[in-house]
Design a protein around this motif. Structure first.
Motif, mmCIF file in Angstrom:
data_model
loop_
_atom_site.group_PDB
_atom_site.id
_atom_site.type_symbol
_atom_site.label_atom_id
_atom_site.label_comp_id
_atom_site.label_asym_id
_atom_site.label_seq_id
_atom_site.Cartn_x
_atom_site.Cartn_y
_atom_site.Cartn_z
ATOM 1 N N PHE A 149 -11.499 7.587 2.600
ATOM 2 C CA PHE A 149 -11.869 7.526 1.188
ATOM 3 C C PHE A 149 -11.025 8.494 0.368
ATOM 4 C CE2 PHE A 149 -14.409 9.300 -2.343
ATOM 5 C CZ PHE A 149 -14.594 8.154 -3.090
ATOM 6 N N GLN A 150 -10.897 9.726 0.866
ATOM 7 C CA GLN A 150 -10.178 10.747 0.115
ATOM 8 C C GLN A 150 -8.666 10.559 0.160
ATOM 9 O OE1 GLN A 150 -11.565 12.642 -1.869
ATOM 10 N NE2 GLN A 150 -13.668 12.929 -1.211
ATOM 11 N N LYS A 151 -8.148 10.078 1.287
ATOM 12 C CA LYS A 151 -6.688 10.005 1.455
ATOM 13 C C LYS A 151 -6.093 8.671 1.013
ATOM 14 C CE LYS A 151 -4.291 12.218 4.315
ATOM 15 N NZ LYS A 151 -3.518 12.707 5.467
ATOM 16 N N VAL A 152 -6.902 7.598 1.069
ATOM 17 C CA VAL A 152 -6.326 6.271 0.801
ATOM 18 C C VAL A 152 -7.091 5.513 -0.278
ATOM 19 C CG1 VAL A 152 -5.582 4.087 1.814
ATOM 20 C CG2 VAL A 152 -5.559 6.168 3.210
ATOM 21 N N THR A 153 -8.380 5.272 -0.056
ATOM 22 C CA THR A 153 -9.126 4.369 -0.940
ATOM 23 C C THR A 153 -9.105 4.828 -2.394
ATOM 24 O OG1 THR A 153 -10.641 4.124 0.936
ATOM 25 C CG2 THR A 153 -11.269 3.075 -1.137
ATOM 26 N N ARG A 154 -9.553 6.053 -2.612
ATOM 27 C CA ARG A 154 -9.633 6.538 -3.995
ATOM 28 C C ARG A 154 -8.253 6.687 -4.633
ATOM 29 N NH1 ARG A 154 -13.070 11.749 -6.344
ATOM 30 N NH2 ARG A 154 -12.327 11.525 -8.503
ATOM 31 N N PRO A 155 -7.257 7.307 -3.955
ATOM 32 C CA PRO A 155 -5.929 7.398 -4.577
ATOM 33 C C PRO A 155 -5.336 6.036 -4.909
ATOM 34 C CG PRO A 155 -6.068 8.869 -2.687
ATOM 35 C CD PRO A 155 -7.310 8.044 -2.682
ATOM 36 N N ARG A 156 -5.565 5.050 -4.042
ATOM 37 C CA ARG A 156 -5.023 3.713 -4.305
ATOM 38 C C ARG A 156 -5.634 3.109 -5.562
ATOM 39 N NH1 ARG A 156 -5.335 -1.461 -0.463
ATOM 40 N NH2 ARG A 156 -4.291 -2.981 -1.798
ATOM 41 N N ILE A 157 -6.958 3.130 -5.653
ATOM 42 C CA ILE A 157 -7.620 2.499 -6.793
ATOM 43 C C ILE A 157 -7.290 3.237 -8.082
ATOM 44 C CG2 ILE A 157 -9.876 1.948 -7.798
ATOM 45 C CD1 ILE A 157 -10.852 1.455 -4.903
ATOM 46 N N GLU A 158 -7.224 4.566 -8.022
ATOM 47 C CA GLU A 158 -6.851 5.338 -9.209
ATOM 48 C C GLU A 158 -5.456 4.946 -9.700
ATOM 49 O OE1 GLU A 158 -9.331 9.517 -8.509
ATOM 50 O OE2 GLU A 158 -7.287 9.293 -7.708
ATOM 51 N N ALA A 159 -4.516 4.826 -8.760
ATOM 52 C CA ALA A 159 -3.143 4.477 -9.138
ATOM 53 C C ALA A 159 -3.059 3.065 -9.703
ATOM 54 C CB ALA A 159 -2.219 4.624 -7.930
ATOM 55 N N VAL A 160 -3.801 2.143 -9.105
ATOM 56 C CA VAL A 160 -3.776 0.756 -9.567
ATOM 57 C C VAL A 160 -4.338 0.643 -10.982
ATOM 58 C CG1 VAL A 160 -4.877 -1.478 -9.202
ATOM 59 C CG2 VAL A 160 -3.781 -0.322 -7.289
ATOM 60 N N VAL A 161 -5.410 1.389 -11.284
ATOM 61 C CA VAL A 161 -6.036 1.297 -12.608
ATOM 62 C C VAL A 161 -5.236 2.055 -13.664
ATOM 63 C CG1 VAL A 161 -8.115 1.757 -13.962
ATOM 64 C CG2 VAL A 161 -8.323 1.017 -11.599
ATOM 65 N N THR A 162 -4.881 3.299 -13.361
ATOM 66 C CA THR A 162 -4.215 4.132 -14.370
ATOM 67 C C THR A 162 -2.720 3.863 -14.459
ATOM 68 O OG1 THR A 162 -3.730 5.950 -12.828
ATOM 69 C CG2 THR A 162 -5.889 5.960 -13.937
ATOM 70 N N GLY A 163 -2.120 3.393 -13.345
ATOM 71 C CA GLY A 163 -0.677 3.199 -13.308
ATOM 72 C C GLY A 163 0.087 4.416 -12.834
ATOM 73 N N PHE A 164 -0.644 5.499 -12.494
ATOM 74 C CA PHE A 164 0.010 6.732 -12.056
ATOM 75 C C PHE A 164 -0.492 7.165 -10.681
ATOM 76 C CE2 PHE A 164 0.088 6.852 -16.690
ATOM 77 C CZ PHE A 164 1.431 7.106 -16.930
ATOM 78 N N ARG A 165 0.450 7.557 -9.830
ATOM 79 C CA ARG A 165 0.096 8.111 -8.523
ATOM 80 C C ARG A 165 -0.391 9.550 -8.697
ATOM 81 N NH1 ARG A 165 5.197 5.731 -7.877
ATOM 82 N NH2 ARG A 165 5.171 3.746 -6.709
ATOM 83 N N LEU A 188 0.832 -1.203 0.000
ATOM 84 C CA LEU A 188 0.000 0.000 0.000
ATOM 85 C C LEU A 188 0.868 1.255 0.000
ATOM 86 C CD1 LEU A 188 -2.772 1.322 0.113
ATOM 87 C CD2 LEU A 188 -2.716 1.087 2.603
ATOM 88 N N GLU A 189 1.935 1.231 0.776
ATOM 89 C CA GLU A 189 2.842 2.380 0.822
ATOM 90 C C GLU A 189 3.454 2.635 -0.553
ATOM 91 O OE1 GLU A 189 6.739 3.960 3.369
ATOM 92 O OE2 GLU A 189 6.067 1.880 3.544
ATOM 93 N N ASP A 190 3.763 1.580 -1.269
ATOM 94 C CA ASP A 190 4.341 1.711 -2.596
ATOM 95 C C ASP A 190 3.353 2.346 -3.575
ATOM 96 O OD1 ASP A 190 6.343 1.383 -4.552
ATOM 97 O OD2 ASP A 190 5.435 -0.486 -5.244
ATOM 98 N N ILE A 191 2.065 2.062 -3.376
ATOM 99 C CA ILE A 191 1.049 2.595 -4.287
ATOM 100 C C ILE A 191 0.792 4.076 -4.040
ATOM 101 C CG2 ILE A 191 -1.358 2.461 -5.038
ATOM 102 C CD1 ILE A 191 -1.307 -0.498 -4.304
ATOM 103 N N ILE A 192 0.537 4.451 -2.767
ATOM 104 C CA ILE A 192 0.116 5.831 -2.490
ATOM 105 C C ILE A 192 1.222 6.695 -1.898
ATOM 106 C CG2 ILE A 192 -2.292 5.143 -2.200
ATOM 107 C CD1 ILE A 192 -1.941 5.397 0.815
ATOM 108 N N GLY A 193 2.371 6.080 -1.582
ATOM 109 C CA GLY A 193 3.496 6.869 -1.116
ATOM 110 C C GLY A 193 3.505 7.182 0.359
ATOM 111 N N SER A 194 2.579 6.622 1.119
ATOM 112 C CA SER A 194 2.563 6.866 2.563
ATOM 113 C C SER A 194 1.826 5.728 3.250
ATOM 114 C CB SER A 194 1.872 8.191 2.885
ATOM 115 O OG SER A 194 0.503 8.141 2.509
ATOM 116 N N ARG A 195 1.961 5.682 4.576
ATOM 117 C CA ARG A 195 1.255 4.663 5.363
ATOM 118 C C ARG A 195 0.127 5.309 6.148
ATOM 119 N NH1 ARG A 195 4.270 -0.669 7.475
ATOM 120 N NH2 ARG A 195 5.332 -1.204 5.541
ATOM 121 N N GLU A 196 -0.871 5.796 5.415
ATOM 122 C CA GLU A 196 -2.010 6.451 6.065
ATOM 123 C C GLU A 196 -2.897 5.438 6.788
ATOM 124 O OE1 GLU A 196 -2.555 9.570 6.346
ATOM 125 O OE2 GLU A 196 -0.993 10.339 5.035
ATOM 126 N N PHE A 197 -2.805 4.187 6.383
ATOM 127 C CA PHE A 197 -3.618 3.135 7.000
ATOM 128 C C PHE A 197 -2.666 2.009 7.372
ATOM 129 C CE2 PHE A 197 -6.564 -0.408 7.233
ATOM 130 C CZ PHE A 197 -7.706 0.164 7.769
#
Length: 672
Positions: free
Chosen positions: A520-536, A425-434
């Motif tokens: 939702f705003q800090k973790v869930t949505r950014p994670r799924i966006e990055a996983v689908v698009t490939g960009f953080r 998760l940290e690799d995807i969003i760049g932080s350990r918010e969860f």
């Protein structure tokens, strides 16, 4: 009980009647089993919902949670009076600006939900969209009962573990370890949600509930009650990290309780839980590669495969299949091992002459004869299942293909280090918010197993947290080309410490600063966006992305009268789209033509019965494509007449009358 009855008799109605009912329930319960208080009512504040006359409201940020009844509304000002828990007026009329009020909803009080799109990513062609819904999960479940009742193949949830560390909210308050009723509050909280979840499952549907030791025993009893103990399938044990400094055991165990909607229906459907043996896919890859690189020479390919086996690390689970060291030329590139063809016991009919297919000369018949009768042997030779040497001096062997024995019964316990999930998760969003996300591979593995590897499974998660389930479903699709769809729900909850800090700074739920700090705003949505698009979000590259479609929604609360008048179609439009399968475009506005088909013709909406002829004609033009027809009319007879004229579609085709069906559904689902 006499003393309690005397005390209850002194309580005024209507509270007295409710007390009598609850005491009766308690006295009827058996000595052994699940006993807990229902803690009625469970309620939440709904920031952003405009108050109406007769609504219960609170002042925003009021820690005392004082309830007020709205008596009138005038020019943005509400006239309110304080009321007790039983609804009695206990205060004087006061006027408060509506911006300072938050509507309160008690569970059991009907709500009328809509969805507001807050983002869409389309990279998956005609695949169904994954839906990610931000909202209170109980009301989101009521909403999904309108769109997905009886449609879910799998529900996976990772609910709050109730560890006493303020990790969940009941009645808008974080529940900590000092709350003497935290276990029964948690059970009441879960029971209402599981009863709705049960209705989402197909007859062959399965629910997986992740939990730890704190509530595992109670949750099992609760699920026995909700789903029926006869529908219990497994208690899966996940051994994660071990605490080396623990006084007693190393702990680190999580569980996954698995229940069927109907075990009997699963058995009738022929369901069995199987999975590939550990790392067996690596053998297939190695054999296939050896076959390609040898130019289709099975002898060279077999030598290359044997070399590959020699390089496997000691202790690797794949070494259990080391004897599959030959590469077949009949089933090009398939690994197999040669099994002897001598019979272990003498039987007269197994003693016969077998000739080498190239030399024509017979083999020396084994003392006890061959393992198979003549006709069976001929059939196997014809199918290429027998390996022959260069001549009759080498006895033939039966080819036992690894692929035919590559699956095994599922073992209900496993080891998997949890720390890798946090790093992922940290690799995807760049932080350990969860701090404690679930492991994507573990979630994908068990969803696949319990769904029978169904490539079109509908997967629901109403405690999705960081979005692990959505990512897991996408990864499963990428691996086998599936069209699975995830429908997930998360609130925008804050950690208790963050909430306290924001309150201290003067921010309240509904404020931009508050909402921006939610999961939702800090973790869930950014994670799924990055996983689908490939960009953080910072523009850096994470991966190549996935060929998937996803839409993000916020749950809204609508005025049923405005819906009935057809003035809130845009709010319920995404519900109709999801109900029809969530593919193609959303019909988001009333079409001036009087009817509309969405982009992939998966559903159609008739807005005005006067235009029914054109509507029916166009639905007929797309027979087999249209899955759902929505017909707006106040008259049941008009609806029935139009529905009868619609042409036969697929077996999954259905029609719905708007807006009566929508309103009735939420009235029924809202009853606690």
């Amino acid at each position: 009980m006499a003393a309690i009855d005397d005390l209850i008799a002194q309580v005024p109605e209507p509270l007295r009647g409710r007390l009598v009912e609850q005491v009766k329930l308690l006295t009827e319960r058996k000595q052994f089993g699940l006993v807990f208080q229902d803690h009625m009512p469970e309620a939440i504040e709904v920031p952003g919902l405009p108050p109406r006359r007769d609504d219960i409201v609170r002042l925003r940020g009021d820690d005392a949670e004082t309830n007020f009844l709205v008596k009138f509304l005038r020019n943005g000002v509400a006239g309110v009076v304080e009321v007790s828990g039983t609804g009695e007026v206990v205060g004087e009329l006061a006027e408060v600006h509506t911006s300072k009020l938050t509507v309160v909803k008690n569970f059991g009080e009907p709500i009328y939900a809509g969805l507001k799109s807050v983002g869409r990513i389309q990279r998956g062609g005609d695949k169904p969209f994954h839906a990610v819904i931000q909202g209170e999960n109980y009301y989101a479940l009521e909403t999904l009962l309108y769109t997905h009742q009886g449609k879910a193949d799998v529900i996976y949830i990772d609910p709050p573990y109730n560890t006493g560390s303020s990790d969940w909210i009941y009645n808008d308050r974080y529940v900590d370890g000092q709350d003497a009723y935290r276990h029964s509050k948690w059970l009441a909280f879960m029971k209402r949600r599981l009863e709705h979840a049960k209705r989402l499952l197909k007859p062959t549907g399965v629910i997986i509930l992740a939990i730890d030791d704190t509530e595992q025993a109670r949750l099992k009893l609760l699920c026995d009650d909700v789903f029926g103990e006869q529908n219990f399938l497994a208690n899966i044990v996940w051994q994660g990290n071990v605490k080396n400094d623990a006084r007693f055991s190393g702990d680190g165990i999580d569980y996954m309780l698995v229940f069927a909607r109907s075990r009997e229906a699963l058995i009738e459907h022929g369901a069995t839980w199987r999975e590939l043996k550990p790392d067996v896919d690596k053998v297939f890859d190695a054999a296939s590669r050896a076959w390609r690189e040898s130019g289709g020479d099975s002898t060279k390919a077999s030598r290359a495969l044997k070399k590959w086996w020699s390089l496997q690390p000691k202790g690797s689970p794949v070494l259990a299949s080391k004897h599959y060291a030959h590469v077949d030329d009949v089933r090009e590139g398939e690994p197999y091992f040669g099994s002897p063809l001598m019979s272990p016991n003498f039987r007269k009919n197994l003693v016969y002459e077998l000739a080498h297919p190239q030399t024509g000369r017979p083999f020396k018949t084994p003392v006890n004869g061959w393992r198979y009768a003549p006709e069976s042997m001929k059939e196997m030779i014809r199918d290429g299942r027998i390996h022959f040497g260069k001549d009759e001096t080498t006895l033939p062997l039966k080819k036992v293909y690894l692929r035919e024995v590559s699956v095994q019964t599922v073992v209900p316990s496993f080891r998997e280090d949890r720390r890798s999930a946090g790093k992922h998760l940290e690799d995807i969003i760049g932080s350990r918010e969860f701090p404690f996300p679930k492991n994507t591979d573990v979630v994908a593995r068990w969803i696949n197993i319990v769904s029978g590897y169904n490539p079109e499974a509908v997967v629901v998660d109403f405690f999705v947290g960081t979005g692990t389930t959505t990512e897991a479903v996408m990864r499963m699709n990428a691996q086998d080309g599936g069209r699975r769809q995830s429908i997930v729900v998360t609130n925008n909850e804050l950690a208790s410490q963050t909430a306290r800090a924001l309150k201290k700074a003067g921010h309240l739920a509904g404020d931009a600063e508050w909402e921006a700090a939610g999961i939702f705003q800090k973790v869930t949505r950014p994670r799924i966006e990055a996983v689908v698009t490939g960009f953080r979000r910072d523009g850096s590259t994470y991966s190549g992305g996935f060929n998937e479609n996803v839409e993000f929604f916020e749950l809204t609360f609508e005025d049923e009268n405005m819906v009935a008048l057809g003035r809130r179609f845009a709010a319920i439009a995404p519900l109709l789209w999801l109900k029809a399968g969530g593919t193609g475009s959303v019909i988001s506005d009333v079409d001036p033509a009087g009817w509309a088909l969405n982009s992939d013709c998966s559903y159609a909406v008739l807005f005005d019965a006067a235009y029914s002829a054109g509507f029916i004609e166009n639905v007929r033009d797309h027979v087999g494509t249209v899955r759902h027809a929505f017909i707006v009319t106040n008259q049941e007879s008009a609806y029935q007449q139009i529905a009868r004229e619609l042409p036969p579609q697929s077996s999954s085709f259905s029609s719905t009358r708007l807006y009566d069906d929508y309103l009735r559904s939420f009235q029924i689902n809202g009853k606690d």
